[in-house]
Write a protein that holds these residues in place. Structure first.
Motif, PDB file in Angstrom:
ATOM      1  N   ASP A 100     -28.475  27.832   3.815  1.00 53.73           N
ATOM      2  CA  ASP A 100     -28.108  28.958   5.215  1.00 53.73           C
ATOM      3  C   ASP A 100     -27.748  30.275   4.519  1.00 53.73           C
ATOM      4  OD1 ASP A 100     -27.764  29.548   7.581  1.00 53.73           O
ATOM      5  OD2 ASP A 100     -25.687  29.525   7.443  1.00 53.73           O
ATOM      6  N   GLN A 101     -28.484  30.909   5.037  1.00 58.38           N
ATOM      7  CA  GLN A 101     -28.423  32.738   4.347  1.00 58.38           C
ATOM      8  C   GLN A 101     -28.389  33.365   5.966  1.00 58.38           C
ATOM      9  OE1 GLN A 101     -31.081  33.202   1.347  1.00 58.38           O
ATOM     10  NE2 GLN A 101     -31.671  31.672   0.951  1.00 58.38           N
ATOM     11  N   PRO A 102     -28.090  34.732   6.173  1.00 63.28           N
ATOM     12  CA  PRO A 102     -27.668  35.066   7.038  1.00 63.28           C
ATOM     13  C   PRO A 102     -28.697  35.886   7.223  1.00 63.28           C
ATOM     14  CG  PRO A 102     -25.707  35.811   6.043  1.00 63.28           C
ATOM     15  CD  PRO A 102     -26.479  34.413   5.066  1.00 63.28           C
ATOM     16  N   GLY A 103     -29.126  35.502   8.605  1.00 70.18           N
ATOM     17  CA  GLY A 103     -30.997  36.522   8.606  1.00 70.18           C
ATOM     18  C   GLY A 103     -32.150  35.662   8.958  1.00 70.18           C
ATOM     19  N   ILE A 147     -54.616  29.144  12.066  1.00 73.93           N
ATOM     20  CA  ILE A 147     -53.552  28.068  11.899  1.00 73.93           C
ATOM     21  C   ILE A 147     -53.244  28.470  10.614  1.00 73.93           C
ATOM     22  CG2 ILE A 147     -54.408  26.069  12.371  1.00 73.93           C
ATOM     23  CD1 ILE A 147     -50.875  27.528  13.342  1.00 73.93           C
ATOM     24  N   ASP A 148     -54.010  28.554   9.411  1.00 75.83           N
ATOM     25  CA  ASP A 148     -53.893  28.435   8.057  1.00 75.83           C
ATOM     26  C   ASP A 148     -53.322  29.154   7.612  1.00 75.83           C
ATOM     27  OD1 ASP A 148     -55.186  25.581   7.860  1.00 75.83           O
ATOM     28  OD2 ASP A 148     -57.435  26.409   7.600  1.00 75.83           O
ATOM     29  N   THR A 149     -53.688  30.828   7.806  1.00 72.25           N
ATOM     30  CA  THR A 149     -53.000  31.823   8.431  1.00 72.25           C
ATOM     31  C   THR A 149     -51.895  31.830   8.835  1.00 72.25           C
ATOM     32  OG1 THR A 149     -55.156  33.108   8.236  1.00 72.25           O
ATOM     33  CG2 THR A 149     -53.232  34.461   8.439  1.00 72.25           C
ATOM     34  N   LEU A 150     -51.387  31.869   9.646  1.00 74.17           N
ATOM     35  CA  LEU A 150     -49.820  31.568   9.909  1.00 74.17           C
ATOM     36  C   LEU A 150     -49.154  30.951   9.371  1.00 74.17           C
ATOM     37  CD1 LEU A 150     -50.411  31.298  13.905  1.00 74.17           C
ATOM     38  CD2 LEU A 150     -49.996  33.090  12.765  1.00 74.17           C
ATOM     39  N   GLU A 151     -50.005  29.576   9.267  1.00 75.01           N
ATOM     40  CA  GLU A 151     -49.001  28.385   7.975  1.00 75.01           C
ATOM     41  C   GLU A 151     -48.524  29.509   6.598  1.00 75.01           C
ATOM     42  OE1 GLU A 151     -48.437  23.855   6.200  1.00 75.01           O
ATOM     43  OE2 GLU A 151     -50.623  24.332   6.887  1.00 75.01           O
ATOM     44  N   THR A 152     -49.676  30.330   5.498  1.00 72.02           N
ATOM     45  CA  THR A 152     -49.408  30.868   4.536  1.00 72.02           C
ATOM     46  C   THR A 152     -48.394  31.770   4.791  1.00 72.02           C
ATOM     47  OG1 THR A 152     -51.942  30.426   4.221  1.00 72.02           O
ATOM     48  CG2 THR A 152     -50.872  31.604   3.128  1.00 72.02           C
ATOM     49  N   GLN A 153     -48.197  32.344   5.619  1.00 70.89           N
ATOM     50  CA  GLN A 153     -47.564  33.523   5.910  1.00 70.89           C
ATOM     51  C   GLN A 153     -46.165  33.015   6.467  1.00 70.89           C
ATOM     52  OE1 GLN A 153     -49.315  35.957   9.190  1.00 70.89           O
ATOM     53  NE2 GLN A 153     -50.815  36.795   7.523  1.00 70.89           N
ATOM     54  N   PHE A 154     -46.054  31.687   7.495  1.00 70.96           N
ATOM     55  CA  PHE A 154     -44.836  31.191   7.281  1.00 70.96           C
ATOM     56  C   PHE A 154     -44.066  30.543   5.538  1.00 70.96           C
ATOM     57  CE2 PHE A 154     -42.431  27.685   8.552  1.00 70.96           C
ATOM     58  CZ  PHE A 154     -41.407  28.006   9.358  1.00 70.96           C
ATOM     59  N   LEU A 155     -44.674  30.070   5.304  1.00 74.86           N
ATOM     60  CA  LEU A 155     -44.146  29.666   3.679  1.00 74.86           C
ATOM     61  C   LEU A 155     -43.803  30.836   3.435  1.00 74.86           C
ATOM     62  CD1 LEU A 155     -47.130  26.682   3.194  1.00 74.86           C
ATOM     63  CD2 LEU A 155     -44.848  25.930   3.956  1.00 74.86           C
ATOM     64  N   GLU A 156     -44.286  31.653   2.514  1.00 78.51           N
ATOM     65  CA  GLU A 156     -43.993  32.601   2.248  1.00 78.51           C
ATOM     66  C   GLU A 156     -42.960  33.580   2.981  1.00 78.51           C
ATOM     67  OE1 GLU A 156     -47.285  35.790   2.947  1.00 78.51           O
ATOM     68  OE2 GLU A 156     -48.523  34.517   1.243  1.00 78.51           O
ATOM     69  N   LEU A 157     -42.868  33.247   3.954  1.00 79.01           N
ATOM     70  CA  LEU A 157     -41.151  34.165   4.569  1.00 79.01           C
ATOM     71  C   LEU A 157     -40.264  32.517   3.846  1.00 79.01           C
ATOM     72  CD1 LEU A 157     -39.307  35.117   6.743  1.00 79.01           C
ATOM     73  CD2 LEU A 157     -40.114  34.515   8.342  1.00 79.01           C
ATOM     74  N   CYS A 158     -40.509  31.118   3.655  1.00 81.45           N
ATOM     75  CA  CYS A 158     -39.669  30.361   3.540  1.00 81.45           C
ATOM     76  C   CYS A 158     -39.657  30.638   2.214  1.00 81.45           C
ATOM     77  CB  CYS A 158     -40.110  29.224   3.672  1.00 81.45           C
ATOM     78  SG  CYS A 158     -40.090  28.998   5.986  1.00 81.45           S
ATOM     79  N   GLN A 160     -39.536  33.696   0.514  1.00 81.18           N
ATOM     80  CA  GLN A 160     -38.538  34.853   0.246  1.00 81.18           C
ATOM     81  C   GLN A 160     -36.659  34.468   0.868  1.00 81.18           C
ATOM     82  OE1 GLN A 160     -38.857  37.810   3.031  1.00 81.18           O
ATOM     83  NE2 GLN A 160     -41.574  38.147   2.936  1.00 81.18           N
ATOM     84  N   PHE A 161     -36.427  32.665   1.458  1.00 79.88           N
ATOM     85  CA  PHE A 161     -35.285  32.832   1.627  1.00 79.88           C
ATOM     86  C   PHE A 161     -34.637  31.394   1.127  1.00 79.88           C
ATOM     87  CE2 PHE A 161     -35.534  35.139   5.249  1.00 79.88           C
ATOM     88  CZ  PHE A 161     -33.961  36.185   5.483  1.00 79.88           C
ATOM     89  N   ASN A 162     -35.555  30.688   0.112  1.00 79.17           N
ATOM     90  CA  ASN A 162     -35.260  29.727  -1.252  1.00 79.17           C
ATOM     91  C   ASN A 162     -35.549  28.391  -0.134  1.00 79.17           C
ATOM     92  OD1 ASN A 162     -36.109  29.117  -3.550  1.00 79.17           O
ATOM     93  ND2 ASN A 162     -33.366  28.931  -3.742  1.00 79.17           N
ATOM     94  N   VAL A 163     -36.596  28.118   0.695  1.00 75.04           N
ATOM     95  CA  VAL A 163     -36.384  26.974   1.476  1.00 75.04           C
ATOM     96  C   VAL A 163     -37.529  26.704   2.042  1.00 75.04           C
ATOM     97  CG1 VAL A 163     -34.422  28.478   3.395  1.00 75.04           C
ATOM     98  CG2 VAL A 163     -36.623  29.325   3.393  1.00 75.04           C
ATOM     99  N   GLN A 164     -37.418  24.869   1.738  1.00 71.22           N
ATOM    100  CA  GLN A 164     -38.549  24.813   2.330  1.00 71.22           C
ATOM    101  C   GLN A 164     -39.396  24.495   3.963  1.00 71.22           C
ATOM    102  OE1 GLN A 164     -39.908  22.810  -0.420  1.00 71.22           O
ATOM    103  NE2 GLN A 164     -38.500  23.798  -2.002  1.00 71.22           N
TER     104      GLN A 164
END
Length: 173
Positions: A100-103, A147-158, A160-164
């Motif tokens: 867990d991390q703030p934000g 959905i492929d683009t959304l998934e790629t961007q979601f994984l990039e966000l994850c 950034q926070f070092n989460v799976q």
């Protein structure tokens, strides 16, 4: 003509409260179209979407305050315009987990808002012992979303926070 009412109740987690609320809905002739319940610490929260005719909804609105008082519950009611079924062919689930991390949750929900994705369910947990968190978010997309683009961007966000994280299509029950 059918009327719809969203009823929310919150109070100490005690056996029988949900039973009493659903009993009142039934006694007033209302149909429970959808409901959710969750426990937070020693408190519970319950929300229902009710359907009934004008008389049935009015009766429930009149009787609920006394029942809520007897059960020591905080309640809120709001009339709504109706029940919207989801397009199950465009129903997805995003999951993420890690330390867990703030934000994180703010950033993830902002991601969905920025992409005009309707969140229909969100559940997140943090283990106080390990500080590990996980979240599951169910959402719908319109026909034009990639959905492929959304998934790629979601994984990039994850990342950034070092989460799976992952996104997968699901069948809505």
């Amino acid at each position: 003509m059918s009327q719809y009412l969203v009823l929310t109740a919150m109070g100490a987690d005690r056996t029988g409260c949900v039973s009493e609320l659903t009993k009142l809905a039934s006694e007033c002739g209302c149909n429970i179209m959808d409901s959710r319940m969750a426990i937070f610490g020693h408190e519970f929260s319950f929300i229902m979407l009710l359907k009934g005719d004008v008389r049935e909804i009015n009766q429930l609105e009149a009787k609920l305050p006394a029942l809520a008082h007897s059960l020591d519950l905080l309640t809120m009611m709001k009339r709504t315009s109706g029940y919207k079924t989801l397009d199950i062919s465009q129903y997805y689930q995003a999951q993420y987990s890690g330390i867990d991390q703030p934000g994180i949750l703010k950033s993830v929900t902002s991601f969905f808002a920025h992409h005009n994705l309707d969140i229909s369910s969100l559940k997140s947990d943090i283990s106080p012992q390990t500080n590990m968190m996980s979240a599951v978010i169910e959402f719908t997309v319109n026909e034009t979303a990639n959905i492929d683009t959304l998934e790629t961007q979601f994984l990039e966000l994850c990342e950034q926070f070092n989460v799976q994280g992952c996104i997968k299509q699901i069948k809505h029950q």
